[in-house]
Design an enzyme around this catalytic site. Structure first.
Site, PDB file in Angstrom:
ATOM      1  N   HIS B 118     -34.509 -25.793 -37.096  1.00 37.94           N
ATOM      2  CA  HIS B 118     -34.392 -24.369 -36.752  1.00 37.94           C
ATOM      3  C   HIS B 118     -35.814 -23.811 -36.619  1.00 37.94           C
ATOM      4  O   HIS B 118     -36.743 -24.296 -37.272  1.00 37.94           O
ATOM      5  CB  HIS B 118     -33.639 -23.679 -37.881  1.00 37.94           C
ATOM      6  CG  HIS B 118     -33.245 -22.260 -37.633  1.00 37.94           C
ATOM      7  ND1 HIS B 118     -34.142 -21.222 -37.691  1.00 37.94           N
ATOM      8  CD2 HIS B 118     -32.038 -21.701 -37.350  1.00 37.94           C
ATOM      9  CE1 HIS B 118     -33.497 -20.084 -37.463  1.00 37.94           C
ATOM     10  NE2 HIS B 118     -32.226 -20.343 -37.235  1.00 37.94           N
ATOM     11  N   ASP B 195     -34.605 -27.732 -45.701  1.00 39.11           N
ATOM     12  CA  ASP B 195     -33.981 -26.498 -45.237  1.00 39.11           C
ATOM     13  C   ASP B 195     -32.483 -26.674 -45.465  1.00 39.11           C
ATOM     14  O   ASP B 195     -31.807 -27.388 -44.717  1.00 39.11           O
ATOM     15  CB  ASP B 195     -34.312 -26.293 -43.758  1.00 39.11           C
ATOM     16  CG  ASP B 195     -33.512 -25.152 -43.139  1.00 39.11           C
ATOM     17  OD1 ASP B 195     -32.633 -24.582 -43.818  1.00 39.11           O
ATOM     18  OD2 ASP B 195     -33.764 -24.836 -41.968  1.00 39.11           O
ATOM     19  N   GLN B 198     -27.766 -24.709 -43.965  1.00 45.64           N
ATOM     20  CA  GLN B 198     -26.433 -25.131 -43.530  1.00 45.64           C
ATOM     21  C   GLN B 198     -25.681 -25.879 -44.617  1.00 45.64           C
ATOM     22  O   GLN B 198     -24.453 -25.818 -44.688  1.00 45.64           O
ATOM     23  CB  GLN B 198     -26.552 -26.021 -42.286  1.00 45.64           C
ATOM     24  CG  GLN B 198     -27.100 -25.303 -41.071  1.00 45.64           C
ATOM     25  CD  GLN B 198     -26.240 -24.115 -40.658  1.00 45.64           C
ATOM     26  OE1 GLN B 198     -25.013 -24.186 -40.673  1.00 45.64           O
ATOM     27  NE2 GLN B 198     -26.869 -23.006 -40.307  1.00 45.64           N
ATOM     28  N   LYS B 221     -25.174 -17.158 -45.403  1.00 47.60           N
ATOM     29  CA  LYS B 221     -24.415 -18.306 -44.898  1.00 47.60           C
ATOM     30  C   LYS B 221     -23.500 -18.894 -45.967  1.00 47.60           C
ATOM     31  O   LYS B 221     -22.698 -19.779 -45.674  1.00 47.60           O
ATOM     32  CB  LYS B 221     -25.378 -19.376 -44.381  1.00 47.60           C
ATOM     33  CG  LYS B 221     -26.217 -18.927 -43.179  1.00 47.60           C
ATOM     34  CD  LYS B 221     -27.027 -20.060 -42.640  1.00 47.60           C
ATOM     35  CE  LYS B 221     -28.155 -19.598 -41.735  1.00 47.60           C
ATOM     36  NZ  LYS B 221     -27.727 -18.887 -40.540  1.00 47.60           N
ATOM     37  N   CYS B 361     -31.677 -20.909 -32.067  1.00 50.67           N
ATOM     38  CA  CYS B 361     -33.012 -20.934 -32.704  1.00 50.67           C
ATOM     39  C   CYS B 361     -33.500 -22.365 -32.870  1.00 50.67           C
ATOM     40  O   CYS B 361     -34.102 -22.713 -33.900  1.00 50.67           O
ATOM     41  CB  CYS B 361     -33.013 -20.196 -34.034  1.00 50.67           C
ATOM     42  SG  CYS B 361     -32.627 -18.447 -33.884  1.00 50.67           S
TER      43      CYS B 361
END
Lengths: 142, 403
Positions: B118, B195, B198, B221, B361
């Site tokens: 991202h 990261d 998700q 999220k 993104c």
């Protein structure tokens, strides 16, 4: 006028836009990206006496962007920079909520007025205008 | 069968009215009533600034904020709650590391990311490159949308100071083989940042078992409000980091000549933190932990299989990412020949199907795959067969309208 974003007139123009080609000997070229979606349009122009003589373009974009590019490529022929600016402002205004319908020679862009209900898609229609303005400016500076 | 009562789960989400088929969970998940209640309860009974006041409300707010930190520490299995830094989100967390950890880097030091990232895990490192002269290297992506880990030995070397990659792709849904990344990074003594934007919504994490040094994720999220996220950092790594932003809350002593900084996590929480959001994020973490994990996993796996099979059955549609169920999340990107993803999404919107289209993104990934963008369906536990039915009905309408 149809209220359908994907009316036949737009889809027909979009098919023209998808099949468009670049100019082999342009006076200037401009490429702009839509940061929202990553769409990209490249516009070539040749000028004659300060007016647009020819436009070529290649658009990697949605149906609205393709259709707008195709319509702009025919509408802008013979126009000078101030006329292009007036048309850009008129089409921009026509896409706003309760905006005025565009006047001649831009009335063809009235097919995009269903975009009024979809603010995030206005930039799709306007991307080719941005590229044309940049190309025109670059060509005028040559 | 789903193995749990999806209809009952849906009733926990006030926004999920009949006719809405929300399939953009990878961007923002919806918020259950338990989380909304926790947010409102805090704001209506404990609202005050934290860590300073001695009056009752301030003590209560401070206690609630600390309890939220403890809850999140448990969610990621941190050794110590002080390893949990509240941020504005994943982007804020990664920027914090880029500044705090990046402050010690020297020109020529190398950071390894991947093409799958991202923008939030690309641009902060580009900014660091531009101000500090570090070298940014990117692992390529495989044809099925995974990080090409076979390239790790070529890109990781003695100058590698950090490996920063996604735990799971927001575009392809591919889950990264973290053990392989960590082993490669450890071989040169480099820390690893994941990261987890998700991955975090899909259940409790174990940062110790993962063996990483930083883990970043967002509240919005994982069924919590906007404006809050977490940076988990290994205690010794956080202790060595410079502050990112300056202000209140992050100091031990300020004079006009100099400032002595607070210990982590407060060193990295300048200004009034997102207190109520953190409390709600903790409620979301509790809510996720309360789900029947195995049944939810089976439910999402079955719906994902329906998506993958249905897309494969439509000739003009190509899945962008893993086409099987192994090593992937319930996030499925696809491209429709001769139809732009925004046109796909617009037509589905008319049927109440909320789908994301565009570059997500992740423009370097789109460039690598030679795509302008994709359409993406991303699932949460509250999605059901009706959502998938509506999705395919809409997709078939797209295929009819764009022959």
């Amino acid at each position: 006028m149809s209220d359908d974003l994907y009316q036949a007139a737009i889809l027909d123009l979009a098919r023209q836009g998808a099949a468009a080609t670049r100019l082999p000997h342009a006076d200037a070229t401009a490429t702009v990206d839509n940061p929202l979606c990553g769409d990209r349009t490249t516009v070539d122009v040749t000028l004659a006496g300060g007016r647009i003589a020819n436009i070529g373009y290649k658009t990697r974009g949605c149906a609205l962007c393709q259709a707008a590019a195709a319509l702009l490529a025919t509408t802008a022929i013979g126009l000078d920079a101030p006329a292009i600016a007036v048309g850009t402002a008129a089409v921009t205004a026509s896409l706003q909520d309760k905006g005025p319908d565009p006047m001649s020679p831009w009335e063809g862009f009235g097919i995009f007025t269903p975009v009024r209900r979809h603010p995030s898609r206005r930039s799709c229609v306007l991307l080719p205008f941005e590229a044309l303005a940049k190309a025109f400016t670059a060509a005028s500076a040559v | 069968m789903s193995g749990f009562d999806v209809a009952a789960l849906r009733r926990e989400f006030p926004i999920l009215v009949p006719g809405l088929h929300y399939l953009d969970n990878a961007a923002t998940a919806q918020t259950p009533r338990a989380v909304l209640d926790a947010l409102i309860a805090h704001e209506t009974t404990h609202r005050a600034n934290v860590l300073r006041g001695v009056y009752r409300l301030a003590e209560e707010a401070t206690a609630a904020y600390h309890a939220a930190r403890v809850e999140l520490a448990g969610y990621v299995n941190a050794r110590d709650p002080n390893e949990v830094v509240f941020t504005s989100g994943t982007t804020g967390a990664i920027n914090l590391v880029a500044h705090g950890f990046g402050a010690a880097l020297k020109p020529g030091d190398e950071i390894v990311i991947s093409v799958l990232e991202h923008h939030s895990n690309i641009v902060p490192w580009q900014l660091l490159r531009d101000r500090a002269g570090v070298v940014l290297k990117a692992l390529p992506v495989t044809l099925d949308g995974r990080i090409e880990l076979a390239e790790l030995p070529r890109l990781i070397g003695p100058r590698t100071r950090l490996v920063a990659v996604t735990h799971a792709s927001n575009v392809t849904g591919a889950v990264t083989d973290v053990a392989t990344v960590v082993a490669a990074a450890r071989s040169v003594g480099a820390p690893v940042l994941l990261d987890g934007a998700q991955m975090a919504p899909h259940g409790p994490l174990d940062v110790q078992a993962l063996g990483v040094d930083f883990y970043a994720f967002s509240g919005h999220k994982m069924f919590a409000p906007n404006g809050v996220g977490v940076l988990w950092g290994r205690a010794e790594v956080l202790a060595a980091m410079a502050p990112f932003q300056g202000g209140g809350e992050m100091i031990r002593r300020v004079t006009l000549a100099r400032t002595e900084y607070a210990d982590p996590p407060h060193r990295f929480e300048a200004g009034t933190p997102p207190i109520a959001q953190a409390v709600a994020l903790a409620a979301a973490a509790r809510w996720v932990r309360g789900l029947p994990a195995e049944a939810v996993h089976a439910h999402l796996r079955r719906l994902t299989e329906r998506l993958l099979d249905g897309l494969a059955a439509r000739g003009r549609v190509r899945v962008i990412g893993p086409t099987g169920l192994q090593g992937r999340l319930a996030t499925v990107s696809f491209a429709v020949a001769r139809v732009h993803p925004h046109d796909v999404c617009q037509i589905l919107d008319a049927r109440g199907v909320a789908l994301r289209g565009g570059h997500h993104c992740a423009q370097p990934l789109m460039d690598a795959l030679d795509l302008a963008g994709t359409a993406r369906a991303s699932l949460a536990p509250y999605n059901d067969d009706g959502d998938i039915d509506a999705f395919f009905a809409g997709l078939d309408d797209v295929l009819r309208r764009f022959p």
